[in-house]
Design an enzyme around this catalytic site. Structure first.
Site, PDB file in Angstrom:
ATOM      1  N   VAL A  34       0.860  -1.175   0.138  1.00 25.87           N
ATOM      2  CA  VAL A  34      -0.127   0.127   0.075  1.00 25.87           C
ATOM      3  C   VAL A  34       0.737   1.187  -0.080  1.00 25.87           C
ATOM      4  CG1 VAL A  34      -1.913   1.253   1.133  1.00 25.87           C
ATOM      5  CG2 VAL A  34      -1.926  -1.327   1.268  1.00 25.87           C
ATOM      6  N   ARG A  87      11.793  -0.373   6.965  1.00 28.95           N
ATOM      7  CA  ARG A  87      12.967  -1.202   7.431  1.00 28.95           C
ATOM      8  C   ARG A  87      14.031  -1.074   6.402  1.00 28.95           C
ATOM      9  NH1 ARG A  87       9.533  -6.171   9.513  1.00 28.95           N
ATOM     10  NH2 ARG A  87       9.330  -6.105   7.283  1.00 28.95           N
ATOM     11  N   GLU A  99     -10.366   5.157   6.317  1.00 22.61           N
ATOM     12  CA  GLU A  99     -10.917   4.789   5.057  1.00 22.61           C
ATOM     13  C   GLU A  99     -10.528   3.442   4.673  1.00 22.61           C
ATOM     14  OE1 GLU A  99     -13.869   6.541   3.774  1.00 22.61           O
ATOM     15  OE2 GLU A  99     -14.049   4.516   3.513  1.00 22.61           O
ATOM     16  N   VAL A 112     -11.410  -0.278   5.727  1.00 19.81           N
ATOM     17  CA  VAL A 112     -12.520  -1.281   5.447  1.00 19.81           C
ATOM     18  C   VAL A 112     -12.890  -0.999   4.071  1.00 19.81           C
ATOM     19  CG1 VAL A 112     -14.918  -1.530   5.900  1.00 19.81           C
ATOM     20  CG2 VAL A 112     -13.392  -0.735   7.844  1.00 19.81           C
ATOM     21  N   LYS A 170     -12.952  -5.705  10.482  1.00 16.70           N
ATOM     22  CA  LYS A 170     -13.624  -4.521   9.526  1.00 16.70           C
ATOM     23  C   LYS A 170     -15.105  -4.305  10.102  1.00 16.70           C
ATOM     24  CE  LYS A 170     -10.644  -5.411   5.505  1.00 16.70           C
ATOM     25  NZ  LYS A 170     -10.137  -6.449   4.423  1.00 16.70           N
TER      26      LYS A 170
END
Ligand code: NDP
Ligand code: HSE
Length: 436
Positions: free
Chosen positions: A14, A45, A129, A132, A205
């Site tokens: 993401v 990392r 946001e 979920v 969720k």
């Protein structure tokens, strides 16, 4: 303030999507904000691994404090995942006056109260946001567009990995393990994919959605959670024969003095909308007292769809900053002193229809014995399917029940499994016959 400075923690699936969105749509973002949005620092990392995106020198660091303690940074995006160290980093960033955007449903569902309390005390916001439904704007819909509604229920398909697996098993006859591996390679699965397949991610969720819809805290440990690992090809086949589809459904209903919050595989009539949500797609169905039934649908996981949700939050926070800094919308969509503590209904009290598959000896009067036990426990049979194909020494009997109380089903099955003609534990799948 002409430039809003953003720091990112975690440069995985993401995180990389967020960088791509910053870079691809920088002009559009500036036009919509009238301010520049700058990704000032990224802490991760491994600073040597190629992530397929180019960064200006000095942006990447392995020192978390260059993000969370950086006086120039206004907004911190957390995309590390898991409970720790993500929680400590977020709390430290909040203490340093940063607004937070996160996709971390596990953290928000289990430790959200502590994080939200710290943010409220500090006068900053926490937006989630992307936690979920991947790219679906479900949280802002509940908190903003639909906020004049009293919700009676929220339910849906909330895990892209499980829906991808069930779709491929059902449509292509694929086996579980290789499809899970494909979902992992596509970046859909959690770092620990048992969270996906055992329903835990979906439970995180629906706990968040129930809190947002009904204005209550949700004790995550009380959420009934069952995943898809026990769903077999035979049940998928029987479901098809009866015009049903099996989906991993998250269900939450408001009963006024208590709420239902549960996650389990569910049979849905094929003609219903949720039965037609396939692959990595998710869908959430809300019922509001004024808007009525409303379905939101879109990509439930993956780099770009999730980045879209993260960036929507970053831009919403930026608009608050441009307008003077005070968060416009409360973190859970209710003023903090109005949040209730509604208990979760015990699973034994839940009422549903049931699919029960018995594996029995091939003898006369087996069905009568099973039907007798069900009747003794107030369970009425809606239909019976007894396929002609049989194993050498056993047969399957499939029973669909009318609505029954879970406690009665549990007692009946305990009795049925004591019968000498019943050879294996019963397969139970709950059935949702109300339109979804
Ligand atoms: P990844 O595992 O792909 O990325 C996690 C990143 O965090 C990696 O870049 C990793 O670093 C970094 N990281 C891990 N530990 C540390 C640490 N101690 N300090 C600094 N960096 C660290 O996960 P995803 O991108 O898939 O998920 C991120 C979050 O988004 C999770 O909360 C997940 O639940 C959520 N989410 C994911 C979706 C998806 O489709 N993948 C959809 C919706 C939400 P490195 O690479 O340097 O080792
Ligand atoms: N692992 C999650 C899923 C990511 O498959 O839905 C999106 O939250």
């Amino acid at each position: 303030m002409n430039t809003i400075k953003v720091g990112l923690l975690g440069f995985g699936t993401v995180g990389t999507g967020v960088v791509r969105n910053f870079q691809h749509n920088s002009e559009l973002i500036q036009q919509r904000l009238s301010h520049k949005l700058e990704l000032t620092k990224i802490a991760t990392r491994d600073v040597d691994r190629d992530r397929g995106v180019r960064l200006e020198p000095g942006v990447l660091t392995s020192d978390i404090d260059e993000v969370i303690a950086n006086p120039e940074i206004d907004v911190v995006i957390e995309l590390i995942g898991g409970y720790e160290p993500a929680k400590s980093y977020i709390l430290k960033a909040i203490a340093n006056g940063k607004h937070i955007v996160t996709a971390n449903k596990a953290l928000m569902a289990v430790h959200g109260q502590e994080i939200i309390a710290a943010a409220n005390q500090q006068g900053v916001t926490v937006m989630f946001e992307a936690a979920v439904g991947g790219g679906i704007p479900i949280i802002s819909a509940i908190k903003e567009n639909l906020c004049s509604n009293k919700f009676s229920s929220v339910l849906g398909i909330l895990n892209g990995t499980c829906n991808f697996i069930l779709t491929k098993m059902s449509q292509e006859g694929s086996n579980f393990a290789p499809v899970l591996q494909e979902a992992q390679e596509l970046g859909y699965a959690e770092a620990d994919p048992t969270f996906d397949i055992e329903g835990v991610d979906t439970a995180h969720k629906i706990a968040l959605l129930a809190a947002l819809c009904f204005g209550t805290t949700v004790d995550f440990d009380q959420v009934y959670t069952e995943g898809i690992s026990k769903i077999s090809a035979i049940d998928i086949e029987f479901a098809k024969q009866m015009d049903y589809t099996i989906k991993l459904l998250a269900i939450s209903k408001n009963h006024g003095d208590q709420i239902e919050v549960r996650v389990h595989p569910t049979m849905i009539p094929k003609r219903y909308q949720l039965a037609q949500i396939n692959g990595v797609f998710n869908a959430v169905r809300l019922i509001g007292d004024f808007v009525g039934p409303t379905l939101l649908y879109g990509s439930g996981a993956g780099m770009d769809a999730t980045a879209s949700a993260v960036m929507g939050d970053v831009m919403a926070v930026s608009r608050d900053l441009i307008a003077g800094g005070k968060p416009r919308v409360p973190i859970l969509g209710y003023n903090a002193d109005k949040i209730k503590n509604l208990p979760i209904m015990a699973m034994s009290e839940v009422v549903s229809n049931y699919y029960l598959r018995f594996t029995t000896a091939d003898q006369i009067s087996v069905l009568a014995k099973i039907a007798g036990c069900l009747g003794t426990h107030n369970i009425s049979i809606q239909s019976i399917l007894q396929p002609e194909e049989r194993e050498i020494d056993s047969v399957s009997i499939v029973v669909m029940t009318h609505e029954a109380k879970e406690a009665d089903i549990t007692s009946a099955l305990a009795e049925i499994e004591q019968l000498d003609v019943v050879l294996q534990p019963t397969c139970l799948i709950r059935v949702e016959n109300a339109p979804v």
